[in-house]
Design an enzyme around this catalytic site. Structure first.
Site, mmCIF file in Angstrom:
data_model
loop_
_atom_site.group_PDB
_atom_site.id
_atom_site.type_symbol
_atom_site.label_atom_id
_atom_site.label_comp_id
_atom_site.label_asym_id
_atom_site.label_seq_id
_atom_site.Cartn_x
_atom_site.Cartn_y
_atom_site.Cartn_z
ATOM 1 N N CYS A 173 1.470 -40.389 25.626
ATOM 2 C CA CYS A 173 2.581 -39.834 24.845
ATOM 3 C C CYS A 173 2.853 -38.400 25.298
ATOM 4 O O CYS A 173 3.261 -38.182 26.421
ATOM 5 C CB CYS A 173 2.275 -39.908 23.351
ATOM 6 S SG CYS A 173 1.829 -41.531 22.737
ATOM 7 N N ASP A 231 9.063 -49.514 22.924
ATOM 8 C CA ASP A 231 9.049 -48.050 22.829
ATOM 9 C C ASP A 231 10.479 -47.536 22.685
ATOM 10 O O ASP A 231 11.228 -47.492 23.658
ATOM 11 C CB ASP A 231 8.381 -47.456 24.062
ATOM 12 C CG ASP A 231 8.133 -45.964 23.946
ATOM 13 O OD1 ASP A 231 8.667 -45.340 23.011
ATOM 14 O OD2 ASP A 231 7.405 -45.414 24.792
ATOM 15 N N HIS A 245 5.361 -47.656 21.143
ATOM 16 C CA HIS A 245 4.937 -46.322 21.554
ATOM 17 C C HIS A 245 3.586 -46.001 20.906
ATOM 18 O O HIS A 245 3.407 -46.186 19.705
ATOM 19 C CB HIS A 245 5.973 -45.291 21.126
ATOM 20 C CG HIS A 245 5.697 -43.919 21.637
ATOM 21 N ND1 HIS A 245 5.974 -43.544 22.934
ATOM 22 C CD2 HIS A 245 5.140 -42.827 21.042
ATOM 23 C CE1 HIS A 245 5.614 -42.282 23.115
ATOM 24 N NE2 HIS A 245 5.107 -41.830 21.980
#
Length: 263
Positions: A152, A199, A231
């Site tokens: 991330c 995502d 995500h």
């Protein structure tokens, strides 16, 4: 149509054997190379005022583990760093947020402003922390070559460290966020991405753009898309969901095989 570039010929060779050997070399407890729960096995050390989570035995190539916004304080981050250590890589995860990461329940944190948080932890703040971590790995731990794995927030910085002179020989990023086109185009070392099909921060058109930019660099790259994932799956997957569990574990081995092949 999203092109899928892979290096299975390399992966299925000696590098895969190395991973299997690492699994067989795990402690006699029989613990899986990937830990989804339990207690962390590393320790924290402070170097030049930066707290580092250090795990694994001495190795010539070390993994710089770049966390999501939840930092090294999140149990799953320490456990995943430990997994890289069990795979044979001395691993260092710096505290990228100076002890104040985002709360694990980010949506339930009163007064949390994601925009302000990210502004407070931009490249001008984060790059020097990572430079200190690399210095620590090389001067204090004897690491000769550094590879970066990022998740991330940290995925963007895995790419930044692949720019000329920034310190990483190869990089892996799972669902990188805020990654800019120029940061992709600037890489000088092999890069691999694990992407989630769900995502919303990196939809299909953005994945296609990222892949096109990677192709244009002429540098070895791979991009794997994992179905049934969202995500954050590389660290915070719901392992009771078989698709998410598979995605998290396979993304981990994707990183290991990448480093084995290119570091």
């Amino acid at each position: 149509m999203l092109r899928f570039t892979s290096l299975f010929a390399l992966w299925v060779g000696s590098s895969l054997v190395d991973v299997v050997s690492s699994q067989e070399d795990c402690p006699a407890t029989g613990a899986s190379i990937i830990a989804h729960s339990g207690d962390p096995v590393g320790k924290e050390q402070v170097y030049n005022d930066i707290n580092m989570y250090v795990t694994g035995n001495t190795s010539d190539t070390g993994v710089l583990y770049l966390t999501d916004v939840f930092g090294i304080q999140l149990l799953e981050n320490k456990l995943l760093a430990d997994s890289f250590g069990r795979a044979g890589y001395l691993t260092v995860a710096p505290d990228m947020f100076n002890g104040t990461p985002a709360a694990a329940d980010i949506n339930g944190q009163p007064g949390f402003d994601a925009t302000d948080f990210l502004a407070d932890h931009g490249p001008n703040v984060t790059d020097p922390i990572l430079a200190t971590a690399i210095e620590f790995m090389q001067t204090e731990l004897g690491v000769k070559k550094v590879v970066a794995t990022g998740y991330c927030f940290g995925g963007r910085y895995a790419f930044r460290l692949l720019a000329e002179g920034k310190g990483a020989a190869a990089g892996f990023a799972a669902h990188p966020s805020l990654l800019e086109d120029a940061e992709i185009s600037a890489i000088t070392g092999p890069a691999s991405i694990a992407a989630a099909d769900g995502d919303t921060m990196t939809p299909a058109d953005r994945r296609s753009k990222i892949e096109a930019l990677l192709l244009d660099t002429g540098i070895p790259y791979s991009l794997a898309l994992y179905g049934g994932t969202q995500h954050g799956f590389g660290v915070r997957a719901n392992i009771s969901d078989p698709k998410q569990k598979f995605g998290k574990e396979e993304a981990f081995f994707q990183a290991i095989r990448w480093f084995n092949a290119w570091a």
